[in-house]
Design a protein around this motif. Structure first.
Motif, PDB file in Angstrom:
ATOM      1  N   CYS A   1       1.263   6.556  -5.864  1.00 11.52           N
ATOM      2  CA  CYS A   1       1.464   6.224  -4.460  1.00 11.52           C
ATOM      3  C   CYS A   1       2.865   5.657  -4.263  1.00 11.52           C
ATOM      4  O   CYS A   1       3.331   4.827  -5.024  1.00 11.52           O
ATOM      5  CB  CYS A   1       0.430   5.201  -4.021  1.00 11.52           C
ATOM      6  N   VAL A   2       3.533   6.166  -3.216  1.00 13.18           N
ATOM      7  CA  VAL A   2       4.873   5.660  -2.939  1.00 13.18           C
ATOM      8  C   VAL A   2       4.878   4.805  -1.693  1.00 13.18           C
ATOM      9  O   VAL A   2       5.928   4.504  -1.140  1.00 13.18           O
ATOM     10  CB  VAL A   2       5.876   6.808  -2.770  1.00 13.18           C
TER      11      VAL A   2
ATOM     12  N   CYS B   1       4.057   5.427   1.368  1.00 12.19           N
ATOM     13  CA  CYS B   1       4.639   6.061   2.542  1.00 12.19           C
ATOM     14  C   CYS B   1       3.856   5.714   3.804  1.00 12.19           C
ATOM     15  O   CYS B   1       4.316   5.925   4.914  1.00 12.19           O
ATOM     16  CB  CYS B   1       4.681   7.563   2.370  1.00 12.19           C
ATOM     17  N   GLN B   2       2.655   5.225   3.613  1.00 12.88           N
ATOM     18  CA  GLN B   2       1.795   4.747   4.707  1.00 12.88           C
ATOM     19  C   GLN B   2       1.282   5.850   5.618  1.00 12.88           C
ATOM     20  O   GLN B   2       0.818   5.582   6.712  1.00 12.88           O
ATOM     21  CB  GLN B   2       2.498   3.660   5.514  1.00 12.88           C
TER      22      GLN B   2
ATOM     23  N   CYS C   1      -1.293   7.686   4.959  1.00  7.89           N
ATOM     24  CA  CYS C   1      -2.748   7.567   4.987  1.00  7.89           C
ATOM     25  C   CYS C   1      -3.161   6.434   5.922  1.00  7.89           C
ATOM     26  O   CYS C   1      -4.123   6.552   6.674  1.00  7.89           O
ATOM     27  CB  CYS C   1      -3.302   7.368   3.589  1.00  7.89           C
TER      28      CYS C   1
ATOM     29  N   ILE D   1      -1.802  -1.246   4.053  1.00  2.85           N
ATOM     30  CA  ILE D   1      -0.878  -1.201   2.918  1.00  2.85           C
ATOM     31  C   ILE D   1       0.242  -2.225   3.135  1.00  2.85           C
ATOM     32  O   ILE D   1       0.782  -2.336   4.236  1.00  2.85           O
ATOM     33  CB  ILE D   1      -0.254   0.205   2.772  1.00  2.85           C
TER      34      ILE D   1
ATOM     35  N   CYS E   1      -1.970  12.803   1.979  1.00  5.42           N
ATOM     36  CA  CYS E   1      -1.106  12.145   1.000  1.00  5.42           C
ATOM     37  C   CYS E   1      -0.118  13.129   0.371  1.00  5.42           C
ATOM     38  O   CYS E   1      -0.520  14.125  -0.226  1.00  5.42           O
ATOM     39  CB  CYS E   1      -1.949  11.499  -0.090  1.00  5.42           C
TER      40      CYS E   1
HETATM   41  S1  SF4 Z   1      -0.383   8.720   1.745  1.00  3.76           S
HETATM   42 FE1  SF4 Z   1      -1.118   6.702   1.180  1.00  3.76          FE
HETATM   43  S2  SF4 Z   1      -1.780   6.925  -0.934  1.00  3.76           S
HETATM   44 FE2  SF4 Z   1      -0.475   8.660  -0.490  1.00  3.76          FE
HETATM   45  S3  SF4 Z   1       1.538   8.010  -1.124  1.00  3.76           S
HETATM   46 FE3  SF4 Z   1       1.407   7.567   1.034  1.00  3.76          FE
HETATM   47  S4  SF4 Z   1       0.667   5.454   1.077  1.00  3.76           S
HETATM   48 FE4  SF4 Z   1       0.325   6.174  -0.987  1.00  3.76          FE
END
Ligand code: SF4
Ligand code: SF4
Lengths: 378, 181
Positions: free
Chosen positions: B70-71, B73-74, B76, B87, B126
C-alpha cells in the motif's frame, strides 16, 4: 391377593396418589421425549442431524457413553422445558384474562385424565391370579376415554376465543369443527370392535380396555380382524390429536400459530406438552385396542413366564408398540402435507363417516351370522 | 407451426383415489431418507470450504518479499461507499533500503468492520493490488473499538499474496539502468 400391603384407607389413598404421580411422570416424560423424537426424526428425514449439543455438566466426560447421549440429544427436553420456564411471560392486553389463563390447563388436564383408565400391562400374583396394571380399570373404559379426550378441544376453542385475535379465533373454530366431524367416525369405527369382542365364544367381554387387550391374547390382533375399523380409527386419531395432515387448529402456514398465536412462555409450553401427551395416550389406546396391548405377537402365546419378569416384559413390549406408533405419528407428519380445511371436512363427513357406518353394518351382519351358527350348535 | 397435442389424463383408479398406496410410497421415501448421509455442516467444528473469489473481510497484503504494498494513495478511502476506511498517510523511513523507491506508506490504516459492506470496491480500485477481500468471514467483538481493524490486524489477516509485478524491484532496476523513474 394384596396381603403384603398394610391395610387402611389412608394407605390405599397414598398408594393411589403415588401411582398416579408415577403415571403422570411416565406420560410426561414420554411426551417430552416425543418432542425430542419429533425433532430428531424430522431432522433425519430431511438430511439434517437434529439437536446434538445439549449436555449436562460432567456427562460429557464419560467416555463413549457421554458423547453418544449428547449426539442423540437426550438432554434436549430438559433444556426445552427450562427455556419455557424462564421466558418472559407476555399477556397481550386484548385477551380475556380468565379464559386465557384457563385454556392451557383445560387442554392439558383431559390429556392426562384419560390415562387413568389406560391399562399398560398385567401383574401375575403368586397365587396364580392375574390383574391388570392400570390406575383404574373401569368397566366402561373406552367410553370414559372418549368422553374425557373430547374435552381437550375446549382448551383449544377457549384459547382461540379468549385470545381475541383473528388467527387464534380461526384456529379455535377449525379445531371444534374438526373435532365434531371426526369424533363420530371414531366412535363408529370402534363399535364393530366391541361387537366382535363380545361375540359368543369369546370369554372376556365388556367395554373395558383391558378386556379388549386380553381378547387378543394368543389370537389375531384386532387390526388383522378389522383392518377398516383400525384405519378409520387411526385417521380419526390423527384428527383428534391435531397432528398433520389434520393440524387445522395450528396450520402455521396460514394461521401464524393458530390457537396459540397469542401464547408464550410456559403457557405455550403447556399446549405443546398437551399435544404430545395426546399423541402418547392416543398411541397407547390404539395399541391396546388394535395391536394386542401387552401380548406378544398375533397367534402366539406370550413367551414370557407368568411372574414379575413376565409383567415387566409385557409392559416393555407394550411400551415398544406405543413408541413405534408415536414414531408413526411423527413419520406421517414429515411425509404428508396438510389438508385444506374444506378437504378435511369433506373427508370426515362424506368419506369416513359413511365408511364407518358401512363397516359397522357389515360386521353387524357377520357377527350375527356367527352368532346364529354357534347358537344353532347348542 | 407447433402442433398442439392434447394429452388425455387417465381417470384415477380406485386404489389411487383412496390415496393410500401413494401415502405408503411417501412413507417409504421419508423412511429411506432417514438413513441417507446427512448434509449438515457442524459449523464451529467443521468449516465450509471458502472459494477463491470469496469476498470476506478486507485485508492488507504484503508482496512475497514481505514488503508493504500500500502506498497510501487513499483511493480506497475515497471510493468506500460507507466510509469504513480511514487512512493516516505517512512517509517511508529513509533507512529502509528495500523500499527506497516507495514514496509513501500508510502510517495507520483502519477499516471499521461495523461499517464495511463487503462491496469489494476497495480491492477493485487499489492501484497497487494491496487490499484484498479474502476468506475471513467471521469477525466479532465485544466493543465497537474491537471491530475496527487497525493496520497490524489488517496485515495479520491479509498475509502475503503472490505478486505479478514487483513494482519496487522494477523501479530500482530502472534507476540503476540510468532512468530516473
Ligand atoms: S487504494 Fe488503499 S490500499 Fe491501495 S494503495 Fe491506495 S491506500 Fe493503499
Ligand atoms: S469492501 Fe467496500 S465497504 Fe468494505 S472497506 Fe472495502 S470499499 Fe469499504
Amino acid at each position: 391377593m394384596m396381603d403384603w400391603i398394610p391395610q387402611g384407607l389412608w394407605f390405599e389413598v397414598c398408594l393411589k396418589v403415588f401411582f398416579a404421580f408415577m403415571m403422570v411422570g411416565a406420560v410426561m416424560t414420554m411426551a417430552g421425549y416425543s418432542v425430542l423424537a419429533e425433532r430428531k426424526v424430522s431432522a433425519w428425514m430431511q438430511g439434517r442431524v437434529g439437536p446434538n449439543r445439549t449436555v449436562l455438566p460432567f456427562f460429557e466426560y464419560i467416555p463413549i457413553f457421554g458423547p453418544l447421549l449428547k449426539k442423540l440429544g437426550i438432554f434436549q427436553p430438559l433444556a426445552d422445558g427450562l427455556k419455557f420456564l424462564f421466558k418472559e411471560e407476555i399477556v397481550p392486553g386484548h385477551v380475556n384474562k380468565l379464559y386465557y389463563y384457563l385454556a392451557p390447563l383445560i387442554a392439558l388436564v383431559p390429556a392426562l385424565t384419560t390415562m387413568t383408565v389406560l391399562p399398560f400391562g398385567q401383574i401375575y400374583w403368586n397365587d396364580g391370579t392375574v390383574s391388570t396394571l392400570a390406575l383404574a380399570d373401569l368397566e366402561v373404559g373406552i367410553l370414559f376415554v372418549f368422553a374425557v379426550s373430547s374435552l381437550g378441544v375446549y382448551g383449544i376453542a377457549l384459547a382461540g376465543w379468549s385470545s381475541n385475535s383473528k388467527y387464534s379465533f380461526l384456529g379455535g373454530i377449525r379445531s371444534s369443527a374438526q373435532m365434531i366431524s371426526y369424533e363420530l367416525a371414531m366412535g363408529l369405527s370402534l363399535l364393530p370392535v366391541f361387537l366382535w369382542v363380545c361375540a359368543p365364544g369369546v370369554t372376556e367381554s365388556g367395554l373395558s380396555l383391558s378386556a379388549i387387550a386380553n381378547s387378543q391374547a394368543g389370537g389375531p390382533w384386532l387390526f388383522l380382524v378389522q383392518p377398516l375399523s383400525a384405519l378409520i380409527f387411526l385417521i380419526a386419531l390423527f384428527a383428534e390429536t391435531n397432528r398433520l395432515p389434520f393440524d387445522m387448529p395450528e396450520s402455521e402456514t396460514d394461521l401464524v400459530g393458530g390457537f396459540h398465536t397469542e401464547y408464550g412462555s410456559f403457557k405455550f409450553g403447556i399446549f405443546f406438552v398437551a399435544e404430545y401427551a395426546h399423541i402418547v395416550i392416543g398411541s397407547a389406546i390404539f395399541t391396546v385396542i388394535f395391536l394386542g396391548g401387552w401380548h406378544f405377537l398375533p397367534f402366539m402365546n406370550d413367551p414370557w413366564p407368568s411372574n414379575w419378569i413376565g409383567s415387566l416384559l409385557g409392559v416393555g413390549w407394550f411400551l415398544a408398540k406405543t413408541i413405534f406408533l408415536i414414531f408413526f405419528f411423527i413419520w406421517i407428519r414429515w411425509t404428508l402435507p396438510r389438508f385444506r380445511y374444506d378437504q378435511v371436512m369433506h373427508l370426515g363427513w362424506s368419506k369416513l363417516l359413511p365408511l364407518a357406518l358401512a363397516n359397522l353394518i357389515v360386521y353387524l351382519l357377520i357377527v350375527t351370522a356367527i352368532d346364529q351358527s354357534t347358537s344353532a350348535n347348542f | 407451426m407447433a402442433k398442439t397435442v392434447v394429452l388425455n389424463r387417465k381417470p384415477l383408479s380406485f386404489s389411487e383415489r383412496t390415496y393410500l398406496p401413494q401415502i405408503v410410497t411417501g412413507l417409504k421415501t421419508t423412511f429411506s431418507n432417514m438413513f441417507k448421509p446427512k448434509v449438515t455442516l457442524q459449523y464451529p467444528e467443521e468449516k465450509p470450504v471458502i472459494p477463491n473469489n470469496y469476498r470476506g473481510v478486507p485485508t492488507l497484503v504484503k508482496d512475497p518479499n514481505g514488503r508493504e504494498k500500500c502506498v497510501s494513495c487513499q483511493l480506497c478511502e475515497f471510493v468506500c461507499p460507507p466510509k469504513a476506511i480511514r487512512i493516516t498517510p505517512g512517509s517511508v523511513p529513509e533507512d529502509q533500503n528495500d523500499r527506497e523507491h516507495v514514496e509513501k506508506a500508510p502510517q495507520e490504516f483502519e477499516i471499521n468492520m461495523l461499517r464495511c459492506i463487503y462491496c469489494g470496491y476497495c480491492e477493485e480500485v487499489c492501484p497497487e493490488e494491496a487490499i484484498f477481500l479474502q476468506d475471513v468471514y467471521s469477525s466479532s467483538g465485544f466493543t465497537r473499538e474491537e471491530m475496527v481493524n487497525n493496520k497490524a490486524k489488517l496485515y495479520e489477516l491479509g498475509g502475503t499474496m503472490p505478486d505479478r509485478h514487483y513494482k519496487w524491484d522494477k523501479k530500482k532496476n530502472a534507476e540503476s539502468a540510468g532512468n530516473s523513474h
